[in-house]
Design a protein around this motif. Sequence first.
Motif, PDB file in Angstrom:
ATOM      1  N   VAL A 165       0.861  -1.190   0.000  1.00  0.00           N
ATOM      2  CA  VAL A 165       0.000   0.000   0.000  1.00  0.00           C
ATOM      3  C   VAL A 165       0.899   1.241   0.000  1.00  0.00           C
ATOM      4  N   GLN A 182       2.268   4.850   0.253  1.00  0.00           N
ATOM      5  CA  GLN A 182       1.794   5.974   1.066  1.00  0.00           C
ATOM      6  C   GLN A 182       1.320   7.174   0.243  1.00  0.00           C
ATOM      7  N   ARG A 212      -3.916   7.455  -3.257  1.00  0.00           N
ATOM      8  CA  ARG A 212      -5.254   7.438  -2.665  1.00  0.00           C
ATOM      9  C   ARG A 212      -5.937   6.160  -3.149  1.00  0.00           C
ATOM     10  N   TRP A 244      -6.535   2.364  -7.099  1.00  0.00           N
ATOM     11  CA  TRP A 244      -5.606   3.370  -6.582  1.00  0.00           C
ATOM     12  C   TRP A 244      -5.594   4.555  -7.528  1.00  0.00           C
ATOM     13  N   ASP A 250      -6.836   7.455   2.299  1.00  0.00           N
ATOM     14  CA  ASP A 250      -5.380   7.522   2.272  1.00  0.00           C
ATOM     15  C   ASP A 250      -4.834   6.106   2.521  1.00  0.00           C
ATOM     16  N   ALA A 251      -3.523   5.973   2.504  1.00  0.00           N
ATOM     17  CA  ALA A 251      -2.904   4.639   2.636  1.00  0.00           C
ATOM     18  C   ALA A 251      -3.288   3.966   3.945  1.00  0.00           C
ATOM     19  N   ASP A 252      -3.339   4.719   5.034  1.00  0.00           N
ATOM     20  CA  ASP A 252      -3.710   4.125   6.321  1.00  0.00           C
ATOM     21  C   ASP A 252      -5.155   3.625   6.306  1.00  0.00           C
ATOM     22  N   GLY A 253      -6.036   4.439   5.747  1.00  0.00           N
ATOM     23  CA  GLY A 253      -7.451   4.045   5.650  1.00  0.00           C
ATOM     24  C   GLY A 253      -7.630   2.807   4.798  1.00  0.00           C
ATOM     25  N   TYR A 254      -6.897   2.732   3.689  1.00  0.00           N
ATOM     26  CA  TYR A 254      -6.996   1.562   2.813  1.00  0.00           C
ATOM     27  C   TYR A 254      -6.395   0.325   3.488  1.00  0.00           C
ATOM     28  N   SER A 255      -5.294   0.504   4.191  1.00  0.00           N
ATOM     29  CA  SER A 255      -4.672  -0.620   4.913  1.00  0.00           C
ATOM     30  C   SER A 255      -5.664  -1.209   5.922  1.00  0.00           C
ATOM     31  N   GLU A 256      -6.390  -0.338   6.608  1.00  0.00           N
ATOM     32  CA  GLU A 256      -7.403  -0.817   7.564  1.00  0.00           C
ATOM     33  C   GLU A 256      -8.510  -1.584   6.848  1.00  0.00           C
TER      34      GLU A 256
END
Length: 130
Positions: free
Chosen positions: A4, A6, A9, A16, A118-124
């Motif tokens: 993912v 950083q 989006r 992506w 964002d990358a964190d949201g997608y990782s979750e």
Amino acid sequence: MSSVPQELRFTQDHEWLASGDQDTVRIGITDYAQQQLGDVVFVQLPQVGENISQGETIGEVESTKSVSDVFAPVTGEVVSRNDELEESPELVNSDPYGAGWMIEVRLADPKAFEELLDADGYSELIAGQE
């Protein structure tokens, strides 16, 4: 675990987007999506000049396992498409964030890019699906 980047989006539909020059974005499917699909054997993309609307089906990716729709993550005009995928659809598997990109779109609303995950949201999101 899926890659993912950083700086990108993402959408809930596993696409992506990379911010390009001015009001354009480059779009493809994520590493997670290509892993779920398996070996990609065919990619159908919209034509340059076509107007797309967020949420509508704009193409499809066919793999040895299934056929999946590609949804427009943003509204705008297709300004470029990766014609290499016609001859080498496997680029979606081997380099989903690079040579496996699909289309570039001039955004109708430049703020739409910032509203995506964002990358964190997608990782979750994918952590809950793996």
